[in-house]
Every structure is written in structure tokens, then in C-alpha cells.
Design a protein around this motif. Structure first.
Motif, mmCIF file in Angstrom:
data_model
loop_
_atom_site.group_PDB
_atom_site.id
_atom_site.type_symbol
_atom_site.label_atom_id
_atom_site.label_comp_id
_atom_site.label_asym_id
_atom_site.label_seq_id
_atom_site.Cartn_x
_atom_site.Cartn_y
_atom_site.Cartn_z
ATOM 1 N N LEU A 141 47.764 -16.842 -8.872
ATOM 2 C CA LEU A 141 47.575 -15.552 -8.208
ATOM 3 C C LEU A 141 46.105 -15.191 -8.001
ATOM 4 C CD1 LEU A 141 48.748 -12.987 -6.996
ATOM 5 C CD2 LEU A 141 48.901 -12.034 -9.306
ATOM 6 N N PRO A 142 45.212 -15.372 -8.990
ATOM 7 C CA PRO A 142 43.800 -15.049 -8.745
ATOM 8 C C PRO A 142 43.204 -15.826 -7.574
ATOM 9 C CG PRO A 142 44.194 -15.329 -11.082
ATOM 10 C CD PRO A 142 45.443 -15.777 -10.392
ATOM 11 N N ALA A 143 43.590 -17.105 -7.438
ATOM 12 C CA ALA A 143 43.081 -17.905 -6.327
ATOM 13 C C ALA A 143 43.634 -17.414 -4.996
ATOM 14 C CB ALA A 143 43.436 -19.375 -6.535
ATOM 15 N N LEU A 144 44.886 -16.957 -4.985
ATOM 16 C CA LEU A 144 45.464 -16.400 -3.755
ATOM 17 C C LEU A 144 44.723 -15.127 -3.341
ATOM 18 C CD1 LEU A 144 49.316 -16.785 -4.394
ATOM 19 C CD2 LEU A 144 47.832 -18.233 -3.004
ATOM 20 N N ILE A 145 44.429 -14.270 -4.322
ATOM 21 C CA ILE A 145 43.681 -13.050 -4.019
ATOM 22 C C ILE A 145 42.310 -13.412 -3.465
ATOM 23 C CG2 ILE A 145 42.586 -11.001 -5.028
ATOM 24 C CD1 ILE A 145 44.891 -10.910 -7.056
ATOM 25 N N TYR A 146 41.668 -14.389 -4.081
ATOM 26 C CA TYR A 146 40.340 -14.790 -3.629
ATOM 27 C C TYR A 146 40.373 -15.322 -2.199
ATOM 28 C CZ TYR A 146 35.827 -17.090 -3.354
ATOM 29 O OH TYR A 146 34.568 -17.462 -2.950
ATOM 30 N N THR A 147 41.316 -16.211 -1.915
ATOM 31 C CA THR A 147 41.308 -16.861 -0.607
ATOM 32 C C THR A 147 41.666 -15.905 0.525
ATOM 33 O OG1 THR A 147 41.974 -18.912 0.518
ATOM 34 C CG2 THR A 147 43.719 -17.667 -0.531
ATOM 35 N N GLN A 148 42.441 -14.857 0.233
ATOM 36 C CA GLN A 148 42.824 -13.915 1.277
ATOM 37 C C GLN A 148 41.895 -12.709 1.367
ATOM 38 O OE1 GLN A 148 47.126 -13.325 0.230
ATOM 39 N NE2 GLN A 148 47.475 -13.976 2.331
ATOM 40 N N TRP A 149 41.330 -12.273 0.229
ATOM 41 C CA TRP A 149 40.612 -10.999 0.201
ATOM 42 C C TRP A 149 39.133 -11.110 -0.133
ATOM 43 C CZ3 TRP A 149 43.068 -6.780 1.986
ATOM 44 C CH2 TRP A 149 44.477 -6.839 2.056
ATOM 45 N N VAL A 150 38.687 -12.243 -0.687
ATOM 46 C CA VAL A 150 37.278 -12.384 -1.059
ATOM 47 C C VAL A 150 36.552 -13.337 -0.129
ATOM 48 C CG1 VAL A 150 35.669 -12.990 -2.916
ATOM 49 C CG2 VAL A 150 37.858 -11.895 -3.468
ATOM 50 N N ASP A 151 37.138 -14.474 0.175
ATOM 51 C CA ASP A 151 36.532 -15.403 1.124
ATOM 52 C C ASP A 151 36.257 -14.664 2.438
ATOM 53 O OD1 ASP A 151 36.828 -17.377 3.528
ATOM 54 O OD2 ASP A 151 36.406 -18.677 1.816
ATOM 55 N N ALA A 152 35.000 -14.599 2.820
ATOM 56 C CA ALA A 152 34.581 -13.732 3.924
ATOM 57 C C ALA A 152 35.267 -14.084 5.241
ATOM 58 C CB ALA A 152 33.062 -13.803 4.091
ATOM 59 N N LYS A 153 35.307 -15.364 5.585
ATOM 60 C CA LYS A 153 35.881 -15.753 6.878
ATOM 61 C C LYS A 153 37.386 -15.505 6.916
ATOM 62 C CE LYS A 153 35.662 -19.332 10.420
ATOM 63 N NZ LYS A 153 35.142 -18.346 11.389
ATOM 64 N N ASN A 154 38.079 -15.861 5.840
ATOM 65 C CA ASN A 154 39.518 -15.621 5.787
ATOM 66 C C ASN A 154 39.832 -14.132 5.869
ATOM 67 O OD1 ASN A 154 39.936 -18.368 5.496
ATOM 68 N ND2 ASN A 154 40.260 -18.279 3.292
ATOM 69 N N TYR A 155 39.055 -13.337 5.132
ATOM 70 C CA TYR A 155 39.310 -11.893 5.104
ATOM 71 C C TYR A 155 39.081 -11.269 6.475
ATOM 72 C CZ TYR A 155 38.685 -6.940 4.108
ATOM 73 O OH TYR A 155 38.775 -5.575 4.150
ATOM 74 N N VAL A 156 37.959 -11.582 7.110
ATOM 75 C CA VAL A 156 37.622 -10.959 8.395
ATOM 76 C C VAL A 156 38.525 -11.462 9.515
ATOM 77 C CG1 VAL A 156 35.828 -10.731 10.163
ATOM 78 C CG2 VAL A 156 35.228 -10.514 7.746
ATOM 79 N N ASP A 157 38.707 -12.776 9.591
ATOM 80 C CA ASP A 157 39.439 -13.357 10.721
ATOM 81 C C ASP A 157 40.950 -13.203 10.620
ATOM 82 O OD1 ASP A 157 36.964 -14.081 11.568
ATOM 83 O OD2 ASP A 157 37.227 -16.246 11.326
ATOM 84 N N VAL A 158 41.484 -13.157 9.404
ATOM 85 C CA VAL A 158 42.942 -13.170 9.252
ATOM 86 C C VAL A 158 43.464 -11.929 8.525
ATOM 87 C CG1 VAL A 158 44.935 -14.439 8.340
ATOM 88 C CG2 VAL A 158 42.977 -15.694 9.272
ATOM 89 N N THR A 159 43.056 -11.753 7.270
ATOM 90 C CA THR A 159 43.658 -10.698 6.445
ATOM 91 C C THR A 159 43.386 -9.307 7.002
ATOM 92 O OG1 THR A 159 43.333 -12.115 4.507
ATOM 93 C CG2 THR A 159 43.897 -9.813 4.109
ATOM 94 N N ARG A 160 42.105 -8.952 7.120
ATOM 95 C CA ARG A 160 41.766 -7.619 7.626
ATOM 96 C C ARG A 160 42.264 -7.428 9.048
ATOM 97 N NH1 ARG A 160 35.560 -5.898 8.020
ATOM 98 N NH2 ARG A 160 35.686 -7.320 9.819
ATOM 99 N N HIS A 161 42.166 -8.472 9.844
ATOM 100 C CA HIS A 161 42.622 -8.406 11.236
ATOM 101 C C HIS A 161 44.112 -8.094 11.312
ATOM 102 C CE1 HIS A 161 42.889 -9.378 15.506
ATOM 103 N NE2 HIS A 161 43.921 -10.136 15.220
ATOM 104 N N TRP A 162 44.905 -8.753 10.438
ATOM 105 C CA TRP A 162 46.361 -8.534 10.499
ATOM 106 C C TRP A 162 46.715 -7.107 10.111
ATOM 107 C CZ3 TRP A 162 50.488 -6.888 7.704
ATOM 108 C CH2 TRP A 162 51.752 -7.181 8.209
ATOM 109 N N TYR A 163 46.169 -6.621 9.016
ATOM 110 C CA TYR A 163 46.516 -5.278 8.559
ATOM 111 C C TYR A 163 46.006 -4.213 9.530
ATOM 112 C CZ TYR A 163 48.335 -6.972 4.135
ATOM 113 O OH TYR A 163 49.109 -7.587 3.180
ATOM 114 N N ALA A 164 44.835 -4.418 10.120
ATOM 115 C CA ALA A 164 44.316 -3.458 11.096
ATOM 116 C C ALA A 164 45.155 -3.455 12.367
ATOM 117 C CB ALA A 164 42.861 -3.787 11.429
#
Length: 321
Positions: free
Chosen positions: A105-128
Motif C-alpha cells: 500500500l505505501p508504494a501504491l500511494i507513492y506511485t499515484q500521489w507522490v511521483d510527480a509525473k504520475n500525479y500530474v498526468d494521471v491521478t490529479r487529472h482524473w479526479y479534476a
């Protein structure tokens, strides 16, 4: 007739019944246990009875919000996916669930919410993109803060390590965890035979997002794809218990390929939308400047006309001479 229990969870995408790990665990467990739930798939946590997702509204009108508490409540209502497990299998379930929450779980949180490119391009983009205005400006940042706090709590650190060191440690633990799960599953359909249990729900909830959500930076996805029995395990659960979501994902892919021949043919439409967006932004800026007095059209015209007047006056003086 008593009202059915109601489950509120994040909506699905990418061929998943939900994009959220905890919601996937509860949805899978409810399916495995045969619990008759009225499911509300939403994108606004404040619309749930607890203000968080997942949330369960019981027949007694009480509400629960934590994954473990929801599963316990379902068991109290005689919907128990672990009913046939032996004492040893029950102990194994507790051990592997703890392993998932501490190592994967910590690695999943990191890869979706901490890794800058993943967060900006995918995670934040999807929720927004999937949240209504004006919540789409507030929710991604709020969720990011909560996930960071969750990661700190799991790690037991007030301040997290430098990003490179943290990534190395988290990914190493996650890769070892997935390898252990693959070895434990072996060639079986589920972890304890032919019927799914709560352990299968937890493993599915953690691995399915890695399998389906395409991230720009994700070493975890590469390792998961190398473990064929785990990828097949997730795919089988999606096909057997969530077929409508799988069909919807396939139909979307087909629509992308058939509508105008793909991205190349759709390029003029994208370019048109970009141009219209720029023009709208420029018009809005000019309108604001005029209304706020920063730009005065009349005075600008006067200044532009002034050189012409001077030029005409010079011509008249030359003619008089």
C-alpha cells in the motif's frame, strides 16, 4: 421489507468497478460474499453519509466508513466470504493482509500521489476531470494531503525521507510483496482453492489499479506484468464478478478506434478546441482589463490619432509657405 444496505464508493474507470483501492476491496468482498447492496458510484465524497469513501449505510440507518469495519458489518449480516476457511487459512489471511498494508500500500500511494509525473498526468487529472466544478479545483489537492498523511502514518515518520531514498525503499518492499503473493497463489484460481475469500478481495483491490491504470512512471506495473498468475488472477475476477465494467472498457477502446480513425483524424478537432480556448482566454483578459480601467479604449484611440493630427498640421504649414 427492510431497506437494503447501501454502499457509496468512487466511480470506476479503466475497466475497473472503482478507481480507489479501498472501494475495490469492499466491492469485491461484497460480490464474493453475495451481499445484496445498493451501490452508489459517485465522485463527491461529501455526498456519502460519512463524508468519505467507501461508506456503508446499514439497515438500521447507521453508517460506517473504514474498509475493515464495513467487512465486519457484512459478516454480522451473515455475508461471510471466509466462512469455509480453516483456522490456519484464517491466520494466513491476517498475515497477508498485514503484509499488503505495510509493504504494498505505501508504494501504491507513492506511485499515484507522490511521483510527480504520475500525479500530474494521471491521478490529479482524473479526479479534476471527473469532479464537478468548483470541487474539481479543491478535491485533488485535499486528497493529495490526506494520502501524504496516510503514508506518514504507515511509515511511522513525521517527516518522510528524501524522495529518491523513499522511492527505493518503498518499491523494494512492494516488489518483494508481489513476488510472495505470486508464490503463494501458485497455479490456483484463488488463494484458498476454487472460492474467493477476503484475502482475494484485498489482493485484488491493491493489484487491479496497477494492472489497469496506465501510469507514465511505474516500476510496479512492470513487475506485476511479469507475474502472469497475478495478472490472470485480477483479470479473472474482473470478468467473473464485474463483467459490465470490462465490457464498457472494451467498448470505449473500440469507439476510440472507430471514431474518425483515431487520434490522427481527430487532431483538427483538438487543434480547434485549443485555438478556441486561447481566444476565449484572451477575450476574457481584455474584458477584465477594460472593466477594471486598466485599458481605456477611447484614450488609446486618441493617442493613436494624435500623430495624424500633427502630420496634417505640418502639411498645412508647408502649403501656406
Amino acid at each position: 421489507m427492510a431497506a437494503p444496505m447501501e454502499l457509496y464508493c468512487w466511480k470506476g474507470d479503466y475497466g475497473l468497478p472503482s478507481v480507489d483501492v479501498d472501494c475495490l476491496i469492499v466491492l469485491a468482498y461484497a460480490k464474493f460474499a453475495g451481499a445484496p447492496l445498493k451501490i452508489h458510484k459517485i465522485t463527491n465524497p461529501w455526498r456519502s453519509p460519512t463524508g468519505t469513501l467507501p461508506a456503508l449505510r446499514t439497515k438500521e440507518e447507521s453508517s460506517l466508513s473504514q474498509t475493515s469495519k464495513i467487512i465486519i458489518q457484512l459478516r454480522k449480516q451473515k455475508y461471510n466470504a471466509d466462512y469455509d476457511l480453516s483456522a490456519k487459512e484464517g491466520a494466513d489471511t491476517l498475515a497477508f493482509v498485514s503484509l499488503l498494508e505495510e509493504k504494498l500500500l505505501p508504494a501504491l500511494i507513492y506511485t499515484q500521489w507522490v511521483d510527480a509525473k504520475n500525479y500530474v498526468d494521471v491521478t490529479r487529472h482524473w479526479y479534476a476531470e471527473n469532479t464537478a466544478f468548483p470541487l474539481n479545483f479543491l478535491l485533488p489537492g485535499r486528497m493529495h494531503s490526506r494520502q501524504m498523511e496516510r503514508l506518514r502514518l504507515i511509515r511511522g515518520d513525521v517527516v518522510l525521507e528524501p524522495e529518491e531514498q523513499l522511492e527505493k525503499e518503498l518499491y523494494q518492499d512492494a516488489l518483494e510483496c508481489m513476488t510472495l503473493l505470486s508464490q503463494r497463489l501458485g497455479s490456483h484460481k484463488f488463494f484458498f482453492g476454487d472460492s474467493p475469500s477476503s484475502l482475494d478481495a484485498y489482493v485484488f483491490g491493491h493489484l487491479a489499479p496497477l494492472l489497469k491504470i496506465k501510469l507514465p512512471n511505474c516500476k510496479l506495473q512492470q513487475h506485476l506484468n511479469s507475474l502472469e498468475n497475478l495478472t490472470q488472477f485480477c483479470s479473472n475476477i474482473l470478468l467473473l464478478y464485474f463483467p459490465s465494467d470490462s465490457r464498457e472498457a472494451q467498448s470505449r477502446k473500440a469507439a476510440v478506434h472507430t471514431e474518425g480513425g483515431g487520434d490522427f483524424d481527430n487532431e483538427p478537432h483538438k487543434r480547434r478546441n485549443q485555438i478556441l480556448s486561447v481566444l476565449f482566454a484572451v477575450a476574457a483578459m481584455l474584458g477584465y482589463a477594460v472593466l477594471s480601467g486598466i485599458l481605456t479604449i477611447q484614450s488609446s484611440r486618441s493617442e493613436l490619432d494624435e500623430p495624424h493630427r500633427d502630420h496634417r498640421d505640418e502639411e498645412e504649414e508647408e502649403e501656406e509657405e
